[in-house]
Design a protein around this motif. Sequence first.
Motif, short mmCIF file in Angstrom:
data_model
loop_
_atom_site.label_atom_id
_atom_site.label_comp_id
_atom_site.label_asym_id
_atom_site.label_seq_id
_atom_site.Cartn_x
_atom_site.Cartn_y
_atom_site.Cartn_z
N GLY A 93 -27.19 -17.99 -27.85
CA GLY A 93 -25.77 -18.22 -28.10
C GLY A 93 -25.36 -18.29 -29.55
N TYR A 94 -26.22 -17.79 -30.45
CA TYR A 94 -25.90 -17.81 -31.88
C TYR A 94 -25.40 -16.46 -32.39
N GLY A 95 -25.34 -15.47 -31.51
CA GLY A 95 -24.90 -14.14 -31.92
C GLY A 95 -23.40 -14.07 -32.14
N LYS A 96 -22.99 -13.21 -33.04
CA LYS A 96 -21.56 -13.05 -33.36
C LYS A 96 -20.90 -12.08 -32.38
N GLN A 97 -19.67 -12.42 -31.97
CA GLN A 97 -18.89 -11.56 -31.09
C GLN A 97 -17.53 -11.31 -31.71
N PRO A 98 -17.20 -10.05 -32.06
CA PRO A 98 -15.89 -9.75 -32.64
C PRO A 98 -14.75 -10.21 -31.73
N ASP A 99 -13.61 -10.55 -32.31
CA ASP A 99 -12.49 -11.09 -31.55
C ASP A 99 -11.86 -10.09 -30.59
N CYS A 100 -12.17 -8.82 -30.76
CA CYS A 100 -11.58 -7.81 -29.87
C CYS A 100 -12.40 -7.62 -28.58
N PHE A 101 -13.46 -8.41 -28.40
CA PHE A 101 -14.32 -8.28 -27.23
C PHE A 101 -14.09 -9.39 -26.21
N GLU A 102 -14.12 -9.01 -24.93
CA GLU A 102 -14.19 -9.99 -23.86
C GLU A 102 -15.62 -10.49 -23.73
N SER A 103 -16.57 -9.57 -23.88
CA SER A 103 -17.98 -9.94 -23.77
C SER A 103 -18.85 -8.94 -24.51
N ILE A 104 -20.07 -9.37 -24.84
CA ILE A 104 -21.05 -8.50 -25.47
C ILE A 104 -22.44 -8.87 -24.94
N LYS A 105 -23.24 -7.87 -24.60
CA LYS A 105 -24.58 -8.09 -24.06
C LYS A 105 -25.58 -7.29 -24.89
N VAL A 106 -26.60 -7.98 -25.39
CA VAL A 106 -27.61 -7.33 -26.23
C VAL A 106 -28.96 -7.38 -25.52
N SER A 107 -29.64 -6.25 -25.49
CA SER A 107 -30.97 -6.17 -24.88
C SER A 107 -31.83 -5.17 -25.65
N LEU A 108 -33.10 -5.06 -25.25
CA LEU A 108 -34.02 -4.11 -25.87
C LEU A 108 -34.31 -2.98 -24.90
N LYS A 109 -33.97 -1.76 -25.29
CA LYS A 109 -34.31 -0.60 -24.46
C LYS A 109 -35.80 -0.33 -24.56
N ASN A 110 -36.34 -0.48 -25.75
CA ASN A 110 -37.77 -0.46 -26.03
C ASN A 110 -37.95 -1.30 -27.31
N PRO A 111 -39.18 -1.57 -27.74
CA PRO A 111 -39.37 -2.47 -28.89
C PRO A 111 -38.60 -2.10 -30.15
N TRP A 112 -38.27 -0.84 -30.36
CA TRP A 112 -37.61 -0.43 -31.60
C TRP A 112 -36.15 0.03 -31.39
N THR A 113 -35.61 -0.15 -30.17
CA THR A 113 -34.24 0.28 -29.87
C THR A 113 -33.41 -0.87 -29.29
N LEU A 114 -32.32 -1.21 -29.96
CA LEU A 114 -31.39 -2.22 -29.46
C LEU A 114 -30.35 -1.54 -28.56
#
Length: 267
Positions: A93-114
């Motif tokens: 819960g420490y990630g930044k979310q721009p004010d124009c977003f309802e939501s943002i989800k971050v994951s790893l597709k593979n070790p070197w790809t966000l």
Amino acid sequence: MKREEYLDDYQDHAERRPKKKKKKKKRKHRVYAFFVLLFAFLILVLGIFILFHVQKVEVKGNDYCSTEEIVKSVQNDKYSVNGLYVLAKYKLGYGKQPDCFESIKVSLKNPWTLKIIVQEKERIGYVMDSDGKYYYFDQDGMVVDVEEAPVDGIPLVDGMDPDELKLYHKLKKKSSIIYQEILEATREMKKYELSVTKIMCRSDRIYVYIGNVCVSLGNDVTSVKVAQIPKILEKLEGKEGTLHLENFSDESDTATFDIGVFPEDAG
């Protein structure tokens, strides 16, 4: 007796020597094990830094917010070059979310790809400034996007004249009582999926343009009034003019239509 005492002392000394050697061997083993573990730990840390170094970022779900802005907001510190760090930051819960977003989800597709999936706030209207820029706002009246040209399907709000136009700031108009009613009009039009081209305010009266028809809502926008618009438009069968719903309510079903007359003509 002296010889016997000497032999006893020699035997005691001989028994103590192996114990000292064993202690030294144990110390050597412990030191060796410590350096082995330390070396393994350093290799693991180095492997994490190298393997999870972000080389590619995939962004999905964005329409008006640029990919560059999203990536910059996610990788907003010097440690964000590491995928595990970024993932942990958003999971905790420490990630930044721009004010124009309802939501943002971050994951790893593979070790070197966000992989970043976003849901933007919906733009329900826009106002123009004196320089010809288009400021798009959401249902709460906050400016979420600034464009150089109009976007199809989003109505122009004319006559709002906010005191300040700034990205990620709410539209404010201290001197106008009708201001909140204008915002309510944009929300209601979106709710009933009406194809509005313009919402206009003149003399504290709100007019909504839908195709060739101007709907006059008066100075009080209600869901009861807006709910009648689709039904009445079907009966008008393509006629042009102004539909008056100023006095329409639960108690009064008064609605009139002036063929060929518009607010500009009447003013």
